[in-house]
Structure formats: C-alpha cells, structure tokens
Design an enzyme around this catalytic site. Structure first.
Site, PDB file in Angstrom:
ATOM      1  N   ASP A   2       0.834  -1.216   0.000  1.00 19.48           N
ATOM      2  CA  ASP A   2       0.000   0.000   0.000  1.00 19.48           C
ATOM      3  C   ASP A   2       0.866   1.263   0.000  1.00 19.48           C
ATOM      4  O   ASP A   2       0.725   2.136   0.862  1.00 19.48           O
ATOM      5  CB  ASP A   2      -0.928   0.035   1.219  1.00 19.48           C
ATOM      6  CG  ASP A   2      -1.764  -1.217   1.380  1.00 19.48           C
ATOM      7  OD1 ASP A   2      -2.327  -1.674   0.375  1.00 19.48           O
ATOM      8  OD2 ASP A   2      -1.841  -1.732   2.508  1.00 19.48           O
ATOM      9  N   GLY A  48     -10.668  -7.389   8.912  1.00 21.78           N
ATOM     10  CA  GLY A  48     -12.021  -7.886   8.714  1.00 21.78           C
ATOM     11  C   GLY A  48     -13.074  -7.223   9.570  1.00 21.78           C
ATOM     12  O   GLY A  48     -14.218  -7.678   9.619  1.00 21.78           O
ATOM     13  N   ASP A  59      -7.954   3.333   4.512  1.00 18.92           N
ATOM     14  CA  ASP A  59      -7.471   3.680   3.168  1.00 18.92           C
ATOM     15  C   ASP A  59      -7.787   5.120   2.763  1.00 18.92           C
ATOM     16  O   ASP A  59      -8.430   5.369   1.744  1.00 18.92           O
ATOM     17  CB  ASP A  59      -8.048   2.708   2.133  1.00 18.92           C
ATOM     18  CG  ASP A  59      -7.583   1.289   2.330  1.00 18.92           C
ATOM     19  OD1 ASP A  59      -6.789   1.046   3.251  1.00 18.92           O
ATOM     20  OD2 ASP A  59      -8.014   0.407   1.567  1.00 18.92           O
ATOM     21  N   SER A 117     -13.761   0.687   2.290  1.00 13.44           N
ATOM     22  CA  SER A 117     -13.445  -0.624   1.743  1.00 13.44           C
ATOM     23  C   SER A 117     -14.613  -1.571   1.945  1.00 13.44           C
ATOM     24  O   SER A 117     -15.427  -1.383   2.843  1.00 13.44           O
ATOM     25  CB  SER A 117     -12.204  -1.213   2.444  1.00 13.44           C
ATOM     26  OG  SER A 117     -12.538  -1.647   3.745  1.00 13.44           O
ATOM     27  N   TRP A 157     -17.781  -3.766   2.524  1.00 17.33           N
ATOM     28  CA  TRP A 157     -19.076  -3.318   3.032  1.00 17.33           C
ATOM     29  C   TRP A 157     -19.814  -2.466   1.984  1.00 17.33           C
ATOM     30  O   TRP A 157     -20.104  -2.962   0.910  1.00 17.33           O
ATOM     31  CB  TRP A 157     -18.901  -2.594   4.377  1.00 17.33           C
ATOM     32  CG  TRP A 157     -18.631  -3.575   5.465  1.00 17.33           C
ATOM     33  CD1 TRP A 157     -19.545  -4.343   6.138  1.00 17.33           C
ATOM     34  CD2 TRP A 157     -17.352  -3.981   5.970  1.00 17.33           C
ATOM     35  NE1 TRP A 157     -18.913  -5.178   7.032  1.00 17.33           N
ATOM     36  CE2 TRP A 157     -17.572  -4.973   6.953  1.00 17.33           C
ATOM     37  CE3 TRP A 157     -16.039  -3.582   5.694  1.00 17.33           C
ATOM     38  CZ2 TRP A 157     -16.545  -5.579   7.654  1.00 17.33           C
ATOM     39  CZ3 TRP A 157     -15.009  -4.185   6.406  1.00 17.33           C
ATOM     40  CH2 TRP A 157     -15.274  -5.179   7.362  1.00 17.33           C
ATOM     41  N   GLU A 186     -11.314  -1.463  -2.390  1.00 17.13           N
ATOM     42  CA  GLU A 186     -10.663  -0.632  -1.379  1.00 17.13           C
ATOM     43  C   GLU A 186      -9.537   0.151  -2.028  1.00 17.13           C
ATOM     44  O   GLU A 186      -9.414   0.192  -3.254  1.00 17.13           O
ATOM     45  CB  GLU A 186     -10.123  -1.506  -0.234  1.00 17.13           C
ATOM     46  CG  GLU A 186      -9.219  -2.640  -0.661  1.00 17.13           C
ATOM     47  CD  GLU A 186      -9.007  -3.680   0.442  1.00 17.13           C
ATOM     48  OE1 GLU A 186      -9.613  -3.546   1.516  1.00 17.13           O
ATOM     49  OE2 GLU A 186      -8.227  -4.623   0.218  1.00 17.13           O
ATOM     50  N   ASP A 237      -1.383   4.493  -5.562  1.00 14.65           N
ATOM     51  CA  ASP A 237      -1.433   5.918  -5.248  1.00 14.65           C
ATOM     52  C   ASP A 237      -0.987   6.675  -6.489  1.00 14.65           C
ATOM     53  O   ASP A 237      -0.096   6.222  -7.213  1.00 14.65           O
ATOM     54  CB  ASP A 237      -0.515   6.232  -4.064  1.00 14.65           C
ATOM     55  CG  ASP A 237      -0.473   7.719  -3.737  1.00 14.65           C
ATOM     56  OD1 ASP A 237      -1.558   8.313  -3.597  1.00 14.65           O
ATOM     57  OD2 ASP A 237       0.633   8.280  -3.624  1.00 14.65           O
TER      58      ASP A 237
END
Length: 319
Positions: A41, A120, A158, A175, A177, A207, A281
């Site tokens: 990330d 999670g 994020d 993210s 959901w 995400e 990014d």
C-alpha cells in the site's frame, strides 16, 4: 535523381526510428527499481526538488527514501510508539501495525493520513500526523480524523487526500461493506466537514481508492483496488478505474457502468512475474505507484512505479 533517392531513404529511416521510439516510450513506462523495495500500500511524494519518499503499511508506518527515484533505502518508521487514542478508538488493533498511509503536501506542511483497524472489522479509524520536513522528521500527531464501527455503512480505512479543480480539498476512503466514500476536508483542520458520499461498491472486494483531477481531460478519475489482497501470489487484487465530471460522482467505467453498481475498468491484473497489483497511489497525474506480489520471492510484496499515461480518449494507462 540520386539526391532524391538519398533524401527519400533518410526520410524513411528517420520515420522508422521515430515509430520505434514512440512504441518504446509507450511500453517502457515502468521504472527499474533497485535496493530495498519491499512495501505494501505505498504512497509516493518528492520533497521539493530533492529526495523521493514512499510511506507504506507496516510497523509505525514504513518509510523508504531515494535520491533518484530508482534506488531505494529503508528509512526510520514514523511512529516509535502508539498515540494514546489508538487503544481507545480501536482496542483490537495490533500494536504499531498501521495501514495504507497517504501523503499530501499543502500550505508548507506534509500531511500523512493513515488507518488502524483489526483485520475484517469495521472498528477502524483514520489518523493524521504532520511535519514541516520529511527529511528532518519533525512529525506531530494530529489525532483522529474519522472513525467507524459496526453501526456504520463504511469502513474508515485507506484515506486519500486530493484537491478538486477549484482547489477545494476532499478525502476518499473506505473498503468492502458499502464501498468507497468521499467527503470534503476543512482547510483549517484538515479533517472532514459535511457529509460523506458513496461513490463506488463492488462484490468480491473494493478498497484502496485514489482520486485525481486531470485538467487536460476535465475528468475526475477514481482508481481502486478490487479483489482480495494479502494472500501473496494467491491475491486477486487488480487496479481498476472510472471517471466523472463531478468530484462526488457518478463515476463510470469505459463501458458506461456506474462504479456504485460494480463498474470499473481494469488497468492492471498482474502478470507471470507479479501477482495481485493494488494499493495504488497517484502522484500528480503522471506517476502511479502500487504494490504487487513477487512470484520469484514466493509472494513478497514490492512497490512498483510506472509513468501514468493518457490516451486520446482521456483514459489512463501504464505498462
């Protein structure tokens, strides 16, 4: 006649060279990186005209630096200890494990957003730490920016700060959901003000959002990571994109599918050497950094950097 033939031959050779140069430039856009490139990330910035910096997921926020953009060194993590509010807001997070930072320069200061969570779970928070010089490392904790719990439709992880075409600040985040959201950011507090708007969702995982406005095309572009990360070479991450004429959407893919309805045009699905690219990014409108899992190293995550290019229809691509 001889002069005419020579002129024709020279013109033909130059044309062929130009053609090959164009082809090469279009396909040789991924940088050759050396040194310590282990990262997950990643977010990229250049400090003035000097050192390049990459911040990424890891203990206390992992830091890498480079003087030329290609040879990378491991730096000193941002946090040596946990701010007290972490344990209160997200009691089940894993100590100094910090996720998906995002670096942004504004008004003479560097703003580094990050997230803490338990894997999670929607019990998450986005925090902010600032400095006036990354080289000096005079980081100051600015506390919590946004939080979420099981009662929220979104997950506060994020973060990505960006400016709209008028210079107003926004942050995308979220993210899984109910997906990806965007909210306005106050220029005085550098924290959210007003409502959060959902701009993307997708079954199977979404995400790692990044939003950028391209003044040359007149569109906002929403880059996301779809699929599942963190499984080494079995990761199904892919980088996807959509675009909109409004910062709050709707964002459509190349086929005209709204990203709130599962749309997204895939830019990068990996290859035989690199699996699960994502966590991307965008720096400016011409550099894209992401991680991918090395097949040769049994799934180790490395940062990859490419020149982001734009086709005649105003869609981004890289190789």
């Amino acid at each position: 006649m001889i002069k005419s033939k020579v002129k024709y031959f020279v013109t033909l050779v130059l044309t062929v060279i130009l053609a090959f140069s164009t082809i090469f430039s279009a396909y040789a856009s991924t940088w050759t990186l050396t040194g310590d490139t282990y990262a997950h990330d990643p977010t990229y910035i250049q400090e003035g005209s000097g050192t390049r910096w990459v911040f990424s997921t890891g203990q206390g926020i992992q830091v890498h630096w480079s003087t030329n953009g290609t040879t990378w060194n491991l730096g000193t993590q941002v946090f040596a200890s946990e701010p007290s509010w972490w344990a209160t807001q997200v009691p089940n997070h894993t100590k100094l494990d910090v996720w998906a930072p995002d670096i942004y320069y504004y008004n003479g200061k560097y703003y580094l957003y990050y997230s803490i969570s338990s894997f999670g779970s929607q019990t998450s928070a986005i925090g902010l730490v600032t400095c006036t010089s990354i080289t000096t490392g005079d980081w100051v904790d600015q506390g919590m920016v946004l939080s979420s719990s099981s009662s929220n439709t979104y997950n506060a992880i994020d973060p990505n700060l960006f400016a709209d075409k008028s210079g107003n600040l926004y942050m995308s985040f979220g993210s899984w959901w109910a997906g990806i959201y965007v909210t306005a950011i106050s220029k005085s507090t550098m924290k959210p003000t007003g409502n959060a708007y959902r701009i993307a969702t997708k079954d199977g995982g979404i995400e790692g959002s990044s939003v950028v406005y391209n003044s040359s095309t007149g569109y906002y572009y929403l880059f996301v990571s779809i699929g599942v990360c963190c499984q080494g070479v079995n990761s199904t991450y892919q980088v996807a994109v959509g675009r909109s004429t409004s910062v709050t959407g709707p964002y459509y893919d190349k086929n005209g599918v709204d990203m709130k309805s599962g749309g997204g045009t895939v830019l990068d699905s990996g290859n035989s050497s690199w699996k699960g690219p994502g966590g991307q990014d965008i720096s400016g409108t011409n550099i894209l950094i992401r991680h991918a899992y090395s097949v040769a190293e049994s799934g180790a995550a490395h940062m990859l950097i490419s020149d982001l290019q734009w086709d005649s229809s105003g869609w981004p691509y890289y190789s």
